[in-house]
Design an enzyme around this catalytic site. Sequence first.
Site, PDB file in Angstrom:
ATOM      1  N   ASP A 211       0.710  -1.233  -0.084  1.00 13.64           N
ATOM      2  CA  ASP A 211      -0.109   0.129  -0.020  1.00 13.64           C
ATOM      3  C   ASP A 211       0.745   1.264  -0.094  1.00 13.64           C
ATOM      4  O   ASP A 211       1.818   1.291   0.643  1.00 13.64           O
ATOM      5  CB  ASP A 211      -0.897   0.014   1.169  1.00 13.64           C
ATOM      6  CG  ASP A 211      -1.957   1.044   1.320  1.00 13.64           C
ATOM      7  OD1 ASP A 211      -2.765   1.124   0.296  1.00 13.64           O
ATOM      8  OD2 ASP A 211      -1.779   2.054   2.275  1.00 13.64           O
ATOM      9  N   GLU A 279       1.890   0.089  -5.106  1.00 11.10           N
ATOM     10  CA  GLU A 279       0.685   1.002  -5.191  1.00 11.10           C
ATOM     11  C   GLU A 279       1.491   2.354  -5.172  1.00 11.10           C
ATOM     12  O   GLU A 279       2.022   2.733  -4.513  1.00 11.10           O
ATOM     13  CB  GLU A 279      -0.241   1.121  -4.399  1.00 11.10           C
ATOM     14  CG  GLU A 279      -1.363   2.360  -4.571  1.00 11.10           C
ATOM     15  CD  GLU A 279      -2.361   2.488  -3.572  1.00 11.10           C
ATOM     16  OE1 GLU A 279      -3.402   3.299  -3.735  1.00 11.10           O
ATOM     17  OE2 GLU A 279      -1.908   2.523  -2.364  1.00 11.10           O
TER      18      GLU A 279
END
Length: 548
Positions: A211, A279
């Site tokens: 993330d 990401e």
Amino acid sequence: MTSQISKTHIAKDPDWWRGAVIYQIYPRSYQDSNGDGIGDLLGIVRRIPHVASLGVDAIWISPFFTSPMRDFGYDVSDYCDVDPMFGSLADFDAVIETAHSFGIKVLIDLVLSHTSDQHPWFKESRASKDNDKANWYVWADAKPDGTPPNNWLSIFGGSSWQWDTTRCQYYLHNFLTEQPDLNFHEPQVQQALLDVSQFWLDRGVDGFRLDTINFYTHDAELRDNPALAEEDRNPITAPAVNPYTWQDHLYDKTRPENLIFLAKLRSLMNGYNAAAVGEIGDDQRGLEILGEYTRGDEHIHMSYAFELLSGKMPTAAYVEEVMNKVDEVAGDGWACWAFSNHDVPRHISRWNLGDSAARCFTTLMMCLRGSVCLYQGEELGLPEADLRFEDLQDPYGIRFWPAFKGRDGCRTPMVWDEANHHAGFSDAFTTWLPVSGEHLKLSVASSEANPGSLLHHYRKAIAFRHAHSSLRTGAMDRVTVIGNTIAFTRKSGDETVFCAFNLSDDPCAIDPPAGKWHAVGGELNSAHAGPDGKVHLGPWQPCILLKQ
């Protein structure tokens, strides 16, 4: 416990991730196994056969760690345990064993840039300025007038600095105030996070989705971000109504020290033949960062940016721009393409796609160089759910409603069988988000019964990708545009595949490439040769040719 199945499974091919198709599961909304209205790990176990039927290589499971759930698991209070809402560590072991028994790898979503403010690390850090973890988070003194240390903004709105009355200092939070940022300049923090990664690798995971990978490290000097002129704003990672898009985020993220930590993480994963997809959220330099972070074999394996997760319709000209930019700045790296995920409106609605366009884009994705992430329900053609304000759970949407409705519309429960209570998702009286009535007619059961459904198209497109090494791992030449049609060639060894896609509502004709070719792809390939020697494509039709 670490299963023997897991150990032998991950040892087979260290490059399994190249060209892989990864299916994202948002566990709260996939399948409820205990009747509380919330999806869980044993629900995933139950539905692994559906995932396997798609032919995907791996699943990515969004966070299931212990959490206060202020951001639905992306605020972690214990990295090494399962929140009771989702089950137990034994349930997670069952996910690993079941997925591996079907030949499916398992990636888990690691949120390393920040924790919950309920994490024991943060509780200790905020207690004083001289405890053992005092430097584990990003603390800074106020300016002389009491205002925050600099102009950095939170992606969820407002200043990214929150005043703490115990330390009488500000702490950094790039997201919610309840998500304080870890201080990656502290070596002990990096080691603690590597230990977390190893805990899950030892448990049998095949890798991670990382993330906010470019948010790890901040500028140690806390310099102000420069402003962006209005014409230079590019609201991809945040909605235009959020002033976060008004800054050039040079100092609060994407710092060069990120690469040092990623090299350490890559070294750890190499010992397990594990892989990670990162990401990257950046409105100005997303693809450049992708190239920098995935180049060579020292950093991260693959990353996705937001160019095809944005609201911008991927016209032929835009796809050409994106793909050729990747070739220019990330040709030595590895992209992971996604149209939808848990953070953006579903692409069927975002781009207002009809059935033919949805099929065309699915086939296109399977022909692009890189790996692929699919989001649960995408295979059914689910549109964005339209929720009432009183049904919202997402703090992001509640903050910016109605100009931005948040992320709940893409997170509603999976629809398995419209004939069952809550479409087969849960036996509970109510579910954490309502099942969308518009989704019922697109359920798995209905789609299975319809040979012409998008679900069956996804299976054929994934199988076609796997059948051709050039589409999985081959080189890709520059994308060219012919009217509203894009064209490119993929090549691996002796196999060469030509791909063209008409991304419009109007028919067109293109000259086939020189040489002897024959059409492949079966029902995926709807083009035909005309008496004029050209290849004729109807609206939203692909042309896929194999060189003889």
